[in-house]
Design an enzyme around this catalytic site. Structure first.
Site, PDB file in Angstrom:
ATOM      1  CG  HIS A 118     -18.052 -63.224  14.664  1.00 41.58           C
ATOM      2  ND1 HIS A 118     -18.588 -63.999  15.393  1.00 41.58           N
ATOM      3  CD2 HIS A 118     -17.080 -62.444  15.340  1.00 41.58           C
ATOM      4  CE1 HIS A 118     -18.483 -63.469  16.724  1.00 41.58           C
ATOM      5  NE2 HIS A 118     -17.463 -62.681  16.413  1.00 41.58           N
ATOM      6  CG  ASP A 195     -22.165 -60.663  10.413  1.00 41.47           C
ATOM      7  OD1 ASP A 195     -22.402 -59.518  10.840  1.00 41.47           O
ATOM      8  OD2 ASP A 195     -21.458 -61.422  10.867  1.00 41.47           O
ATOM      9  CD  GLN A 198     -16.533 -55.781  13.351  1.00 42.22           C
ATOM     10  OE1 GLN A 198     -16.077 -54.410  13.244  1.00 42.22           O
ATOM     11  NE2 GLN A 198     -16.420 -56.449  14.367  1.00 42.22           N
ATOM     12  CE  LYS A 221     -19.445 -56.534  17.116  1.00 42.59           C
ATOM     13  NZ  LYS A 221     -18.380 -56.805  17.830  1.00 42.59           N
ATOM     14  CB  CYS A 361     -15.421 -64.835  17.275  1.00 42.68           C
ATOM     15  SG  CYS A 361     -15.556 -64.659  19.057  1.00 42.68           S
TER      16      CYS A 361
HETATM   17  N1  PLP Z   1     -20.050 -60.919  13.072  1.00 38.68           N
HETATM   18  C1  PLP Z   1     -19.059 -59.971  13.017  1.00 38.68           C
HETATM   19  C2  PLP Z   1     -18.521 -60.063  11.835  1.00 38.68           C
HETATM   20  C3  PLP Z   1     -18.620 -59.404  14.210  1.00 38.68           C
HETATM   21  O1  PLP Z   1     -17.568 -58.866  14.384  1.00 38.68           O
HETATM   22  C4  PLP Z   1     -19.338 -59.832  15.419  1.00 38.68           C
HETATM   23  C5  PLP Z   1     -18.603 -59.281  16.810  1.00 38.68           C
HETATM   24  O2  PLP Z   1     -17.439 -59.046  17.046  1.00 38.68           O
HETATM   25  C6  PLP Z   1     -20.561 -60.557  15.641  1.00 38.68           C
HETATM   26  C7  PLP Z   1     -20.993 -61.044  14.087  1.00 38.68           C
HETATM   27  C8  PLP Z   1     -21.299 -60.910  16.565  1.00 38.68           C
HETATM   28  O3  PLP Z   1     -21.687 -59.787  17.467  1.00 38.68           O
HETATM   29  P1  PLP Z   1     -22.398 -59.607  18.727  1.00 38.68           P
HETATM   30  O4  PLP Z   1     -21.197 -60.329  19.591  1.00 38.68           O
HETATM   31  O5  PLP Z   1     -22.507 -58.377  19.052  1.00 38.68           O
HETATM   32  O6  PLP Z   1     -23.599 -60.383  18.590  1.00 38.68           O
END
Ligand code: PLP
Length: 410
Positions: A118, A195, A198, A221, A361
Site C-alpha cells: 500500500h 503492516d 489488512q 478496519k 493505493c
Molecule cells: N496498509 C494497508 C495494507 C492498507 O490496506 C491500508 C488502508 O487501506 C493502509 C496501510 C493505510 O491505512 P490507513 O488509511 O488507515 O492509515
C-alpha cells in the site's frame, strides 16, 4: 449471524433504495453498538485531558487511556510500553520511517519492500531512501501472488537493513510468508516492519510469535473508530529512536535552548490524545474476542470460498492472485473484461452492493499486474452467504448492462 448483524445499526440503511450489502470492509468496517456505546460512555462520564489534570475526572481519563493501551498490548501479545497510539496505520509507518529510517539508515543500505505494498508502506520509504541514500529493493510475487523462498533469498541479503512488508495485501488478500522473511532479515541483521492493516481484522497478530520488530494497524478496519491507530515497536528499538512529533506531553523537561524527552511510549505521543478513539478500539477488540478467532476465520473462509468459486464460473471475469481460499484473508480483486472497474462498481451500487474500484493505493502493483485499476470485494464478520450470492448475481449482469449481448452469452 443474525445476532452479529443486529450489533451493526448501519447495516439497516438503504443504498440506492435497496438493502445495503456492504462489501468494502477492507476500506473500513462498520462499527458495532458495543463500540458506539463505549465511545459515548467515555465522553459522557470520563472526558478530560489525560496526564494533565490532578483532579478525579482527569485521573479517570488517564486510566481509560492506559487501560486501552494495555488491552491493545494483550491483543498483540506485547508489553504496554511497546504500544504507541497514532491516528492510523499511515502515521504509524511514517513514525518508523522518520524516527528509525531517517536516523539509522545510510548510503547504500537496502530497504526491501514488496511491489504489492500500500502507498502508506511505500512512499515513506521513498522519502527515507531519498534523504539517506538508501536503496529500495522490491520483492515480486509469482503468477499466483505468492512471494517465493527463491525471491526472498535473492533480495534479502547482507546489504538489507530494513524489510517493510504488508502482512496481507489489500489487493490480492494473500498472506506473505512472514516467518521466512523474519528469519532471513534477522540473519542479515535487518529489522522487519509488518503492516497489519489488512491482517489484524482477520487473524491473531502475535508480535512475539511472529518475531517482527515493528507492526502497525488501524482501528477503523477492525470495527473500531476512525482516527485511532497502533504502532508496536520492540522496546529496545523504540528506546534508541528520537521522537517523531514534538510538543506537549512527550517531554521530560523543557528549557529555552533544549529539552529532554519522556520515556517510551509517551515520547512518541505528542499532544492531546484521542482517548475516545482508544476506548472505542479497546471495545472493538473485546467485541472481536467475544466472537473468537476460530469462528471469525471459519465464517470468513466460507464467504471467501463461495465468492472465489462463484467468480471462477463467471466468464470474462479475471481474479488476481491464487484462487484457493487457504492463504487469502478478506479480500478479492478482479476485473470484468472490457468494463471499466468504476462502471462495474457503479452498476453493483445500483443493486445496493458497495465495492471499491480503483488502484487501491497500490499503483506499483497495478503496474506489475499490467492493469490501471480493478474492483475489490472485501468481507467482514457480519457479511452473509446470501450477500455473496447477491453480489455474484449482480456481477453476472454487468456485461449485459454495459451492452455486451444477452446474459446467456456471458
Ligand atoms: N496498509 C494497508 C495494507 C492498507 O490496506 C491500508 C488502508 O487501506 C493502509 C496501510 C493505510 O491505512 P490507513 O488509511 O488507515 O492509515
Amino acid at each position: 449471524m443474525k445476532m452479529i448483524r443486529d450489533d451493526f445499526p448501519i447495516l439497516t440503511v438503504t443504498e440506492n433504495d435497496k438493502p445495503l450489502i456492504y462489501l468494502d470492509n477492507a476500506a473500513t468496517t462498520s462499527k458495532p453498538l458495543q463500540v458506539l456505546r463505549a465511545v459515548e460512555a467515555y465522553y459522557r462520564h470520563d472526558n478530560a485531558n489525560p496526564h494533565r489534570g490532578v483532579y478525579e475526572l482527569a485521573a479517570r481519563a488517564t486510566k481509560a487511556h492506559e487501560d486501552s493501551r494495555t488491552k491493545v498490548a494483550e491483543f498483540l501479545n506485547a508489553s504496554p510500553d511497546e504500544i504507541i497510539f497514532t491516528q492510523n496505520t499511515t502515521e504509524s509507518l511514517n513514525l518508523i520511517a522518520y524516527s528509525y529510517g531517517m536516523e539509522f539508515l545510510g548510503e547504500g543500505d537496502e530497504i526491501v519492500l514488496s511491489v504489492a505494498e500500500h502507498h502508506s508502506n511505500l512512499v515513506p520509504w521513498q522519502r527515507v531512501a531519498k534523504r539517506t541514500g538508501a536503496k529500495l529493493v522490491y520483492l515480486y510475487p509469482d503468477s499466483k501472488g505468492h512471494l517465493t523462498e527463491e525471491e526472498l533469498n535473492q533480495k534479502i541479503t547482507s546489504r538489507t537493513r530494513l524489510v517493510a512488508v504488508g502482512h496481507v495485501s489489500n489487493v490480492l488478500g494473500i498472506e506473505i510468508p512472514v516467518s521466512s522473511i523474519v528469519r532471513l532479515a534477522h540473519q542479515n541483521g535487518a529489522v522487519v516492519v509488518l503492516d497489519c492493516a489488512q491482517s489484524a481484522p482477520h487473524m491473531q497478530v502475535d508480535v512475539k510469535r511472529l518475531d517482527v520488530d515493528f507492526a502497525a494497524f488501524s482501528g477503523h478496519k477492525l470495527y473500531g473508530p476512525m482516527g485511532i491507530g497502533v504502532l508496536y515497536g520492540r522496546k529496545e528499538l523504540l528506546e534508541k529512536m528520537p521522537p517523531f512529533l514534538t510538543g506537549g506531553d512527550m517531554i521530560g523537561s523543557v528549557h529555552e535552548q533544549n529539552s529532554t524527552y519522556a520515556e517510551v511510549p509517551r515520547r512518541f505521543e505528542a499532544g492531546t490524545r484521542n482517548v475516545g478513539g482508544e476506548v472505542g478500539l479497546a471495545a472493538a477488540i473485546d467485541y472481536l474476542q467475544s466472537i473468537g478467532w476460530e469462528n471469525i476465520k471459519a465464517h470468513e473462509r466460507e464467504l471467501m470460498t463461495r465468492a472465489l468459486e462463484g467468480l471462477a464460473k463467471i466468464p470474462h471475469v479475471t481474479v488476481y492472485g491464487d484462487l484457493s481460499p487457504d492463504k487469502r484473508h478478506g479480500v478479492i480483486s478482479f476485473n470484468v473484461e472490457d468494463v471499466h472497474p468504476h462502471d462495474t462498481a457503479t452498476l453493483l451500487d445500483a443493486d445496493g452492493i458497495t465495492v471499491r474500484a480503483g488502484h487501491h493505493c497500490a499503483q506499483p502493483l497495478m503496474e506489475y499486474l499490467k492493469i490501471n485499476a480493478c474492483v475489490r470485494v472485501s468481507f467482514a464478520v457480519y457479511n452473509t452467504a446470501e450477500e455473496v450470492e447477491a453480489f455474484l448475481n449482480s456481477l453476472r449482469q454487468v456485461r449485459r448492462w454495459m451492452g455486451f449481448g444477452s446474459e446467456s452469452t456471458l
